[in-house]
Design a protein around this motif. Structure first.
Motif, mmCIF file in Angstrom:
data_model
loop_
_atom_site.group_PDB
_atom_site.id
_atom_site.type_symbol
_atom_site.label_atom_id
_atom_site.label_comp_id
_atom_site.label_asym_id
_atom_site.label_seq_id
_atom_site.Cartn_x
_atom_site.Cartn_y
_atom_site.Cartn_z
ATOM 1 N N GLY A 94 2.759 5.952 1.705
ATOM 2 C CA GLY A 94 2.207 5.187 2.820
ATOM 3 C C GLY A 94 0.695 5.296 2.876
ATOM 4 N N TYR A 95 0.079 4.337 3.534
ATOM 5 C CA TYR A 95 -1.358 4.349 3.765
ATOM 6 C C TYR A 95 -1.678 5.446 4.779
ATOM 7 N N PRO A 96 -2.737 6.239 4.602
ATOM 8 C CA PRO A 96 -3.811 6.121 3.611
ATOM 9 C C PRO A 96 -3.610 6.983 2.366
ATOM 10 N N VAL A 97 -2.413 7.609 2.240
ATOM 11 C CA VAL A 97 -2.175 8.423 1.040
ATOM 12 C C VAL A 97 -2.266 7.563 -0.206
ATOM 13 N N VAL A 98 -1.685 6.366 -0.152
ATOM 14 C CA VAL A 98 -1.825 5.414 -1.253
ATOM 15 C C VAL A 98 -2.518 4.165 -0.735
ATOM 16 N N LYS A 99 -3.408 3.600 -1.535
ATOM 17 C CA LYS A 99 -4.167 2.427 -1.123
ATOM 18 C C LYS A 99 -4.056 1.280 -2.115
ATOM 19 N N SER A 100 -3.211 1.452 -3.133
ATOM 20 C CA SER A 100 -3.086 0.411 -4.150
ATOM 21 C C SER A 100 -1.736 0.513 -4.825
ATOM 22 N N ILE A 101 -1.372 -0.537 -5.535
ATOM 23 C CA ILE A 101 -0.146 -0.521 -6.322
ATOM 24 C C ILE A 101 -0.249 0.536 -7.412
ATOM 25 N N SER A 102 -1.412 0.660 -8.001
ATOM 26 C CA SER A 102 -1.586 1.675 -9.060
ATOM 27 C C SER A 102 -1.380 3.076 -8.503
ATOM 28 N N ASP A 103 -1.740 3.313 -7.227
ATOM 29 C CA ASP A 103 -1.481 4.614 -6.604
ATOM 30 C C ASP A 103 0.024 4.875 -6.491
ATOM 31 N N ILE A 104 0.777 3.839 -6.127
ATOM 32 C CA ILE A 104 2.231 3.977 -6.006
ATOM 33 C C ILE A 104 2.841 4.280 -7.366
ATOM 34 N N VAL A 105 2.401 3.541 -8.375
ATOM 35 C CA VAL A 105 2.908 3.757 -9.731
ATOM 36 C C VAL A 105 2.615 5.181 -10.190
ATOM 37 N N GLY A 125 7.156 4.118 2.883
ATOM 38 C CA GLY A 125 5.902 3.835 3.556
ATOM 39 C C GLY A 125 5.009 2.761 2.979
ATOM 40 N N TRP A 126 5.355 2.168 1.830
ATOM 41 C CA TRP A 126 4.434 1.192 1.264
ATOM 42 C C TRP A 126 4.298 -0.033 2.186
ATOM 43 N N ASP A 127 3.108 -0.585 2.180
ATOM 44 C CA ASP A 127 2.782 -1.724 3.043
ATOM 45 C C ASP A 127 1.777 -2.587 2.309
ATOM 46 N N GLU A 128 2.219 -3.774 1.907
ATOM 47 C CA GLU A 128 1.346 -4.654 1.124
ATOM 48 C C GLU A 128 0.078 -5.031 1.877
ATOM 49 N N GLY A 129 0.112 -4.916 3.199
ATOM 50 C CA GLY A 129 -1.068 -5.224 3.995
ATOM 51 C C GLY A 129 -2.194 -4.224 3.808
ATOM 52 N N TYR A 130 -1.907 -3.109 3.128
ATOM 53 C CA TYR A 130 -2.927 -2.078 2.902
ATOM 54 C C TYR A 130 -3.060 -1.724 1.420
ATOM 55 N N LEU A 131 -2.544 -2.581 0.530
ATOM 56 C CA LEU A 131 -2.664 -2.346 -0.913
ATOM 57 C C LEU A 131 -3.758 -3.246 -1.484
ATOM 58 N N GLN A 132 -4.682 -2.643 -2.220
ATOM 59 C CA GLN A 132 -5.870 -3.354 -2.689
ATOM 60 C C GLN A 132 -5.534 -4.610 -3.474
ATOM 61 N N GLU A 133 -4.575 -4.518 -4.394
ATOM 62 C CA GLU A 133 -4.247 -5.666 -5.236
ATOM 63 C C GLU A 133 -3.706 -6.834 -4.401
ATOM 64 N N CYS A 134 -2.906 -6.510 -3.363
ATOM 65 C CA CYS A 134 -2.311 -7.546 -2.522
ATOM 66 C C CYS A 134 -3.348 -8.150 -1.583
ATOM 67 N N LEU A 135 -4.279 -7.343 -1.143
ATOM 68 C CA LEU A 135 -5.355 -7.858 -0.294
ATOM 69 C C LEU A 135 -6.266 -8.793 -1.086
ATOM 70 N N LYS A 136 -6.499 -8.449 -2.353
ATOM 71 C CA LYS A 136 -7.351 -9.267 -3.215
ATOM 72 C C LYS A 136 -6.678 -10.588 -3.564
ATOM 73 N N ASP A 137 -5.352 -10.525 -3.787
ATOM 74 C CA ASP A 137 -4.599 -11.712 -4.175
ATOM 75 C C ASP A 137 -3.311 -11.771 -3.360
ATOM 76 N N PRO A 138 -3.254 -12.601 -2.301
ATOM 77 C CA PRO A 138 -2.073 -12.678 -1.442
ATOM 78 C C PRO A 138 -0.786 -13.040 -2.178
#
Length: 574
Positions: A94-105, A125-138
C-alpha cells in the motif's frame, strides 16, 4: 476478620481529576472529573465534588487538562483481517510503502526468495491512484504480466486497498482453473484482454475473487489468534474500546485465509474466556459461499442458529447479519441512478438475471432476517442500491415492527429523499470518511466532480435526522478514527488536498458523536455506553491535545495517551 469502613465499600475504585471531560451527553457538556467503580461511571462533575468519593483504596489520576472522550467505537471494521493481511503474513503493497508498479513487482520478487516453490504469496493495499505508472498513463493497469516474470512457480494474490479487486498471476489462475472460457460469475467480473479474451489477472467483487481465494490455504487457528491479539492491542493504543466486526461466519469460508470465517468468532470467544479481550466486539454474521449470498443461503444459515441480535453480553455479542447489495463506485460496480463517466450504472450483486429479479431477492432476504430478530447491516454504495435496501427495511419494519436499527454500510450516494425516509424509519448509516479522504480525486474521474463532491453527504444526513456512525472499514483504510474525524470536518483529499463537497462538512462535535454515542445507538447499547455519564460503562479515551480546539489539520496526529475499558487501564503511554 478485618472490618471495612462502609464508606470504603462505596468509594470509587478510580477517580480522574483535572481533565477536560468531553461527556458527549445531549448537551455535549464539559466536566472536570469522573469517578469509576466496578467498571462503571458513578459520577461526573467538578473536581471538588468527585474527590469526595475517594476512599483509602481509590486510585486518583490527575490528567492536568488533558482531553477525555468516551471510548471510541469503530462501527465497521474487519479487525482480524486487517492484521492478517499485513507483514509477516502478507506483503505490504500500500501507499506510501509502494509508489509504483515496479515497487510492487520488487516486493513480490523479494517475497519469492523467502518462500518455497508452490507456496502462496499474498499482499494487500495496492491503489492505482497512487502508482506512478498509472498516474502517468491512465490506460496503464496492473496485470498478471507484471507479476509472472518474478513469480513463475508461486501463486500470487494481491488485494487492492478496497478488498473489492484482486490481482493474481498466471500460476494462481492456473490453480483456480480460470481461463478465457470461464463463465462470468453473477455479480462479479473477470477482466479480460479485449483482443484475445485472456484473463489479465484482475478479478472484481466477491463472486469473482472467490474463484481464486478459495484455493488459498487458510491460516491456522493460532495464526488467527495472534492476528486478533495484535489487532486488539493496536486498537486499544489509539483509543478504540468497541468495534463491529463487519463480516464473520460461514460466508467467510477460507476467504482471505479464513480471516472472515467462523473460526475467528471462536478465537474472540477464547480470548474472552481467558480474560484477554480488552475490546467490546459485536459480530455481523456472514452467510453463503464467500459472501455470495442468496435467500436460500440466508434461510439455511439462520435456521441453524437459534439466536438473534443481542445474543451475548457487553463484551462479545451477535450484532446482526451482513449482506452485500452492490459493489463499489471506483470499480463502477455500485448500482447508480446515473451512468458513470464512460457508461454503465452497475448492478446489485445478488442472484437474478434482471435488475427486478435481483431487487426482489434482496427485499425477501431483508424481510426474512428481520422477521427472525436480526439487525441488518447492508453494504450499499450506489444510490439505487441504497434505495433498494431502504425499501426492504421499510417493508420489513411495517410488516414486523421492532426496534431493529437497521443500517446501510457506506451509503456513498444516498439521496436527500432517501435520507428523509431513513430518518422516519430509524434507519442508520455507517460511514467511513477516511475512505472519502483516500479516493475523492479518483472519484472525480469516475462519476464527475459534481457527484464526487456529493459522495458521503454527511451534512445532509445529519440535518435529515439520520443516525450517522463512524468507522474505518479497515483494512480498506488504517483504523485511525482521528483521521476519520479530520476528513469529516475538512473533506480534503489525501492526494492533493482538494476540498470535495465543502457544503457536506460537519462539526467536530458531530464527528465525535459518530464515533461514540451514535455507534452505541447502532449497537443497541446507547443506554450503557457511548457517553461519559453516571451509570454507563467506564470506557474512556485520553488525548494529549484538545481535539475541539486544535488546528483541524492536526486532528489526525493527536496522540492517545491512555485507554480505559470497564474501569481498567488497557493502554498507558504517559
Amino acid at each position: 476478620m478485618v472490618k471495612k469502613n462502609v464508606f470504603d465499600l462505596l468509594s470509587a475504585d478510580l477517580i480522574i481529576i483535572n481533565g477536560k471531560i468531553v461527556t458527549v451527553d445531549k448537551e455535549f457538556s464539559i466536566a472536570q472529573a469522573v469517578a469509576i467503580k466496578d467498571g462503571k461511571i458513578i459520577a461526573v462533575g467538578k473536581n471538588e465534588d468527585i474527590k469526595e468519593l475517594a476512599g483509602k483504596n481509590t486510585k486518583v489520576l490527575d490528567f492536568k487538562g488533558k482531553t477525555v472522550l468516551p471510548g471510541i467505537n469503530d462501527t465497521h471494521i474487519h479487525a482480524v483481517a486487517y492484521w492478517g493481511t499485513r507483514p509477516p503474513l502478507a506483503v505490504e503493497i500500500g501507499y506510501p510503502v509502494v509508489k509504483s508498479i515496479s515497487d510492487i513487482v520488487k516486493a513480490v520478487a523479494d517475497k519469492v526468495k523467502t518462500v518455497k516453490p508452490g507456496e502462496w504469496i499474498q499482499g494487500w493495499g495496492w491503489d492505482e491512484g497512487y502508482l506512478q505508472e498509472c498516474l502517468k498513463d491512465p490506460a496503464r493497469h496492473l496485470t498478471k504480466w507484471d507479476l509472472d516474470p518474478v513469480s513463475p512457480n508461486n501463486p500470487v494474490c494481491l488485494n487492492d486497498f478496497s478488498g473489492h479487486v484482486i490481482l493474481v498471476n498466471s500460476k494462481a489462475l492456473e490453480i483456480a482453473g480460470v481461463t478465457k472460457t470461464t463463465p462470468l460469475p453473477s455479480g462479479g467480473e473477470i477482466t479480460k484482454d479485449p483482443a484475445t479474451g485472456e484473463p489479465v489477472g484482475l478479478l472484481k467483487e466477491l463472486p469473482a475473487e472467490s474463484l481464486v481465494m478459495r484455493m488459498i490455504p487458510p491460516l491456522t487457528r493460532e495464526q488467527k489468534r495472534a492476528a486478533a491479539l495484535i489487532a486488539i492491542k493496536e486498537l486499544n493504543s489509539i483509543g478504540v474500546t468497541s468495534i463491529t466486526e463487519g463480516a464473520l461466519g460461514p460466508g467467510g469460508g477460507d476467504f482471505q485465509g479464513g480471516l472472515l470465517g467462523s473460526e475467528c468468532i471462536g478465537v474472540y470467544n477464547d480470548l474472552y474466556n481467558e480474560g484477554k479481550l480488552s475490546l467490546r466486539v459485536g459480530i455481523m454474521l456472514l452467510f453463503g459461499e464467500y459472501g455470495a449470498i442468496s435467500l436460500k443461503d440466508l434461510q439455511k444459515g439462520i435456521s441453524y442458529l437459534g439466536i438473534h441480535t443481542g445474543f451475548g453480553n457487553e463484551w462479545l455479542r451477535i450484532a446482526g447479519v451482513k449482506l452485500f447489495a452492490d459493489g463499489i463506485p471506483p470499480n463502477k460496480t455500485a448500482w447508480m441512478h446515473e451512468e458513470y463517466v464512460g457508461g454503465g450504472s452497475g448492478s446489485l450483486v445478488l442472484p437474478g438475471e434482471t435488475d427486478e429479479e435481483r431487487y426482489n431477492e434482496l427485499i425477501k432476504m431483508i424481510v426474512h432476517a428481520h422477521k427472525h430478530g436480526f439487525q441488518l447491516g447492508i453494504h450499499a454504495t450506489g444510490g439505487r442500491a441504497i434505495d433498494a435496501c431502504v425499501d426492504g427495511y421499510i417493508k420489513a419494519l411495517e410488516e414486523y415492527p421492532w426496534d431493529a436499527r437497521h443500517y446501510v454500510i457506506h451509503g456513498d450516494f444516498i439521496t436527500p429523499e432517501c435520507a428523509k425516509r431513513m430518518a422516519k424509519y430509524n434507519i442508520g448509516v455507517a460511514v467511513q470518511s477516511g475512505i472519502k479522504w483516500t479516493i475523492s480525486d479518483l472519484m472525480d474521474t469516475v462519476v464527475g466532480e459534481k457527484r464526487s463532491a456529493w459522495q458521503w453527504p454527511l451534512r445532509t444526513l445529519i440535518d435529515a435526522g439520520v443516525h450517522l456512525s463512524g468507522g474505518s472499514d479497515s483494512p480498506v483504510s488504517y483504523p485511525n478514527w482521528k483521521q476519520g474525524i479530520e476528513a469529516a470536518v475538512l473533506r480534503e483529499s489525501k492526494a492533493t488536498g482538494k476540498v470535495s463537497g465543502p457544503e457536506q462538512c460537519i462539526s467536530r462535535e458531530e464527528a465525535i458523536r459518530s464515533y461514540t454515542i451514535e455507534g452505541a445507538w447502532q449497537d443497541h447499547m446507547d443506554n450503557i455506553k457511548g457517553s461519559i455519564e453516571a451509570g454507563k460503562l467506564a470506557d474512556l479515551c485520553v488525548l494529549d491535545e484538545d481535539i475541539l480546539t486544535v488546528e483541524p489539520h492536526k486532528i489526525k496526529d493527536i496522540r492517545t495517551i491512555m485507554t480505559i475499558i470497564g474501569g481498567k487501564i488497557v493502554y498507558d503511554a504517559r
